[in-house]
Design a protein around this motif. Structure first.
Motif, PDB file in Angstrom:
ATOM      1  N   LEU A 242       0.810  -1.258  -0.022  1.00 24.12           N
ATOM      2  CA  LEU A 242       0.019   0.125  -0.050  1.00 24.12           C
ATOM      3  C   LEU A 242       0.852   1.297   0.125  1.00 24.12           C
ATOM      4  O   LEU A 242       0.786   2.229  -0.753  1.00 24.12           O
ATOM      5  N   LEU A 243       1.770   1.281   0.803  1.00 27.12           N
ATOM      6  CA  LEU A 243       2.594   2.423   1.096  1.00 27.12           C
ATOM      7  C   LEU A 243       3.662   2.595  -0.470  1.00 27.12           C
ATOM      8  O   LEU A 243       3.583   3.863  -0.864  1.00 27.12           O
ATOM      9  N   TYR A 246       1.178   4.059  -2.932  1.00 26.56           N
ATOM     10  CA  TYR A 246       0.733   5.711  -3.048  1.00 26.56           C
ATOM     11  C   TYR A 246       2.196   6.390  -3.186  1.00 26.56           C
ATOM     12  O   TYR A 246       1.933   7.412  -3.711  1.00 26.56           O
ATOM     13  N   LEU A 249       1.985   6.361  -6.917  1.00 29.24           N
ATOM     14  CA  LEU A 249       0.938   7.428  -7.437  1.00 29.24           C
ATOM     15  C   LEU A 249       1.261   8.743  -7.134  1.00 29.24           C
ATOM     16  O   LEU A 249       0.845   9.656  -8.128  1.00 29.24           O
ATOM     17  N   SER A 250       1.942   9.134  -6.221  1.00 32.92           N
ATOM     18  CA  SER A 250       2.685  10.622  -5.969  1.00 32.92           C
ATOM     19  C   SER A 250       3.191  11.138  -7.059  1.00 32.92           C
ATOM     20  O   SER A 250       3.384  12.415  -7.135  1.00 32.92           O
ATOM     21  N   SER A 253       0.475  12.365  -9.315  1.00 27.70           N
ATOM     22  CA  SER A 253      -0.852  13.066  -8.689  1.00 27.70           C
ATOM     23  C   SER A 253      -0.334  14.414  -8.225  1.00 27.70           C
ATOM     24  O   SER A 253      -1.305  14.998  -7.806  1.00 27.70           O
ATOM     25  N   ILE A 377      -3.681   5.097   4.572  1.00 21.80           N
ATOM     26  CA  ILE A 377      -4.181   5.740   3.467  1.00 21.80           C
ATOM     27  C   ILE A 377      -4.408   7.129   3.470  1.00 21.80           C
ATOM     28  O   ILE A 377      -3.892   7.913   2.336  1.00 21.80           O
ATOM     29  N   SER A 380      -0.506   8.955   4.032  1.00 19.08           N
ATOM     30  CA  SER A 380       0.478   8.783   3.115  1.00 19.08           C
ATOM     31  C   SER A 380       0.049   9.810   1.998  1.00 19.08           C
ATOM     32  O   SER A 380       0.795  10.379   1.372  1.00 19.08           O
ATOM     33  N   GLN A 381      -1.309   9.938   1.774  1.00 20.70           N
ATOM     34  CA  GLN A 381      -1.675  10.781   0.536  1.00 20.70           C
ATOM     35  C   GLN A 381      -1.328  12.427   1.006  1.00 20.70           C
ATOM     36  O   GLN A 381      -0.929  13.061   0.391  1.00 20.70           O
ATOM     37  N   LEU A 384       3.058  12.416   0.962  1.00 17.92           N
ATOM     38  CA  LEU A 384       3.501  12.148  -0.149  1.00 17.92           C
ATOM     39  C   LEU A 384       3.116  13.130  -1.246  1.00 17.92           C
ATOM     40  O   LEU A 384       4.177  13.497  -2.084  1.00 17.92           O
ATOM     41  N   ASN A 385       2.091  13.705  -1.151  1.00 13.67           N
ATOM     42  CA  ASN A 385       1.908  15.042  -1.909  1.00 13.67           C
ATOM     43  C   ASN A 385       2.218  16.305  -1.558  1.00 13.67           C
ATOM     44  O   ASN A 385       2.508  17.162  -2.300  1.00 13.67           O
TER      45      ASN A 385
END
Length: 789
Positions: A242-243, A246, A249-250, A253, A377, A380-381, A384-385
């Motif tokens: 999961l980490l 993300y 995805l960063s 995103s 979840i 990390s969003q 990471l962003n």
């Protein structure tokens, strides 16, 4: 052998997609309710395959869009931004920006971009392997290799077939790697039929290596680790997967530099000569011959690694599959012995709650998914962003944002825990029906436990937010914080209730025991409650809180009605009025009013006053008629009586006039007090005489008949089946008050209590209708004037 294993795995995936695509909320037709249902796997139809292909295509498209954005962001951050910094000036910035808009042309690629793309491919490959290992297949007691080795084939052939089967059926590898390679091939290779072939040729060696690592870990660890440690490893792999996802995805995103961009751009140079780097160089190659040579090198490296892996696995299995003794041991552990000697016990009242915590501690994967996954979840969003500094800025944001994050963490945790209360029982669910207490009380203990655990998340978010809150926002922050905390026990009840309808204990597959449609329903209701945290006015948040509270009571009642029939595939609960019926009728009444009023404005725009009366009466009549029709077809016999028995009518009239006088007296005093405070001027002079007549008909005759049937005959009577008089009257009066204007909520709430008391004592709807009529006659007469005045 290869085709057999691959076909079995593909059929399983199609079945799972078909189960997910059936977004049914458990409704069964009357014809099927009395028909015995099969408990085995039925004949598969083409709709499951089509739905699976559609969902798979949509997922590939979504990952493809993210892959394209990731490549664009890497090019902009590592190439264009560097040129802007090097050239400088407005002309340089404009020229570099134009080149960014014309990106992905077939030119020589920058070394830093080549390394970054290779790092992104390698990161996605690791994510695919971790997610494959994080599935429940690793920790299952049964192992499919135990029956595969019984087939009349040699072990090396079986292992090669297993690698080939896992190479083409890994959903994680397919969704993470193939879209990025397709986008890269489309941008670097001349568009045409060669693009999918190049992308597939580049993806297959990576798929095979992912299958190899998964099989090597699967076989090696099963032979050496006990099931408890396998569950720990599975939970760890799910978290890492999961980490990593993300983190990948960063890259796409967020615009500009992020943690993901920084990591992949710092990839070592030797990674370019591994299979991920070779396939990236092949897609970036200037000539087809260079691409073929690089692809051949990637395939050669993958082939050598596959041969070495198969040889190693063959050596591991030379003594059989069970030589490691990986079955559960039957001896008592030291923890049990200490507990038997009277060691420390958790201070919980219910044995059900202690058992739930014990199961949570034993199942590492469930523990991680329940307690850690919501934080990972959402956290990390943010990190990471926005970077680590985004956490500090988060607590300085608006109060509604902090409250919504606090409630979102708790609701997501409840979706992964309380929603699984019956599914975690598995095939032993029938044991709950043998306990010397009702199943409903067991679920009530579980709901209370998960509500207490889930409250830790909003408290952990709201307390730091209070320390960083700006001056002047204290009262609003306190109100939103209390609203977020109040939603946790309500949604714990909703999650446990929906789990009853979502559970299919007769399903053979564990993944099919939860109907996914109810998961989406829980998410939709959570989003509706989250809207209340952003509402502009306080009364809107109060309305949403009361509606969600009544919905929780309605679902709990329906769940308790369905519990005795949960394990019976034929019988169903007896049809009787419930709180849910009242909510449905109230919603239908409101929607029909809006629709009919809109139609009236289209055809009769010059008579808005008459439109209000006509739409109200028509919507009420349609709602009453449809409800009676549904109850008649369902065979409901305990319907609310309109006039009651002959001997009770005089008592109903007496109670109606008595409680009506009390409600009217309070309403008149409240209205006169508002006038003295100049908060509500008299509106009678602005109302035409014809409109006064319409208001009299509407408020004194139509409103008592239709509203009392819904709020007292359905909602209050439904609550009265499960609760005492006081909470039932208060809940029905509260929801009755919130559908009226905010200025009249106080007297209307008292009116709801009076009508509930009259209905309880009068035993028919005539009593609350008289209370309502008397109240409306007095209040409307004082506010707008009587028609003849």
């Amino acid at each position: 052998m290869l085709w057999l294993l691959t076909r079995l795995r593909l059929l399983r995936l199609v079945n799972l997609f078909g189960a997910v695509s059936r977004l049914s909320f458990g409704a069964k037709s009357k014809r099927d309710a009395h028909r015995p249902q099969r408990t085995g796997t039925g004949r598969k139809k083409g709709v499951g395959l089509l739905a699976g292909l559609f969902l798979g295509g949509m997922m590939l498209f979504g990952f493809g869009v993210m892959a394209k954005q990731s490549l664009r962001n890497l090019h902009h951050t590592l190439v264009v931004q560097a040129q802007i910094d090097a050239v400088g000036g407005a002309d340089g910035v404009s020229e570099a920006g134009e080149k960014f808009r014309q990106t992905f042309e077939r030119t020589a690629v920058e070394p830093v971009l080549l390394r970054a793309t290779t790092g992104l491919i390698a990161l996605l490959w690791v994510v695919a392997v971790c997610n494959d290992l994080g599935t429940r297949e690793l920790a299952r007691p049964e192992w499919d290799m135990e029956w595969l080795v019984t087939l009349p084939i040699r072990m090396p052939t079986l292992l090669w077939a297993r690698l080939a089967e896992r190479s083409v059926t890994s959903l994680f590898a397919l969704l993470s790697l193939l879209p990025l390679l397709l986008v890269l091939a489309w941008q670097q290779v001349s568009p045409g039929w060669l693009v999918p072939l190049m992308a597939l040729a580049a993806a297959l060696p990576l798929f095979a290596l992912a299958a190899l690592l998964r099989s090597v870990v699967d076989i090696g660890l099963r032979l050496r680790l006990a099931p408890a440690r396998l569950r720990n490893l599975q939970a760890l792999m799910s978290v890492l997967g999961l980490l990593g996802l993300y983190l990948a995805l960063s890259v796409g995103s967020s615009q500009g530099a992020s943690l993901g961009v920084s990591m992949v751009s710092e990839s070592p140079g030797w990674l370019l000569w591994t299979p991920p780097g070779l396939v990236v160089q092949a897609l970036y190659a200037g000539t087809p011959w260079q691409a073929l040579v690089l692809l051949f090198a990637a395939w050669a490296q993958a082939g050598l690694l596959l041969a070495a892996g198969v040889a190693w696995m063959h050596r591991q299995l030379r003594h059989g599959l069970l030589s490691g003794g990986s079955r559960e041991a039957g001896t008592r552990g030291p923890g049990v012995a200490r507990s038997a000697r009277g060691g420390w016990q958790l201070p919980l009242r219910s044995p059900v709650q202690r058992r739930e915590l014990l199961l949570l501690a034993r199942d590492r994967n469930f523990l991680v998914q329940t307690l850690l996954l919501p934080v990972l979840i959402i956290g990390s969003q943010i990190v990471l962003n926005g970077g680590t500094q985004a956490l500090g800025q988060l607590f300085s944001g608006p109060p509604a944002l902090i409250a919504s994050i606090a409630f979102g963490l708790a609701s997501y945790m409840l979706m992964l825990s309380a929603f699984q209360t019956l599914n975690t029982e598995g095939a032993a669910l029938w044991l709950l029906y043998t306990f010397p207490r009702s199943v409903g009380s067991v679920l009530r203990d579980k709901a209370a436990l998960w509500a207490v655990i889930a409250l830790a998340y909003p408290v952990g978010v709201l307390l730091p937010g209070a320390l960083h809150m700006a001056p002047g926002a204290g009262w609003r922050y306190l109100g939103l914080g209390l609203l977020a905390l109040a939603g946790v026990p309500l949604f714990s009840v909703i999650a446990v209730s929906l789990a009853v309808f979502a559970s299919d204990p007769l399903a053979q597959e564990r993944s099919a025991r939860v109907r996914p449609g109810f998961v989406y329903l829980f998410m939709m209701l959570s989003g509706f409650y989250g809207y209340g945290l952003w509402a502009a006015a306080w009364w809107q948040s109060l309305v949403i809180l009361l509606l969600v509270g009544l919905l929780a009571l309605a679902l709990w009642q329906k769940a308790n009605d369905a519990l005795p029939f949960l394990l019976d595939p034929v019988a169903s609960p007896p049809a009787q009025p419930s709180v849910a019926d009242g909510l449905i009728a109230a919603t239908a009444f409101l929607v029909l009013q809006l629709m009919l009023s809109a139609l009236w404005r289209v055809f009769q725009p010059d008579r808005p006053g008459a439109g209000v009366l006509v739409s109200f009466v028509a919507a009420g009549a349609l709602t009453y008629g449809l409800a009676r029709l549904v109850y008649w077809r369902a065979g409901v016999k305990t319907l609310p009586s309109l006039l009651g028995r002959a001997g009770q009518r005089s008592a109903a009239v007496r109670e109606g006039l008595l409680w009506g006088a009390a409600a009217a007296g309070l309403g008149a005093a409240y209205l006169l007090a508002l006038r003295q405070l100049l908060l509500m001027p008299e509106a009678g002079a602005a109302v035409a005489p014809a409109l006064r007549i319409g208001l009299a008909w509407l408020c004194v005759l139509a409103a008592p008949v239709f509203e009392e049937f819904i709020f007292r005959g359905l909602i209050f009577a439904g609550l009265r089946r499960s609760f005492a008089w006081w909470p039932s009257a208060a809940a029905s009066a509260a929801v009755f008050a919130v559908v009226h204007p905010p200025v009249s909520m106080i007297p209307v709430f008292f009116l709801g209590l009076c009508t509930a008391a009259a209905y309880e004592r009068g035993r028919s709807l005539m009593a609350p209708m008289l209370v309502h009529a008397v109240y409306n006659a007095v209040v409307v007469g004082l506010q707008f004037g009587w028609p003849g005045r």
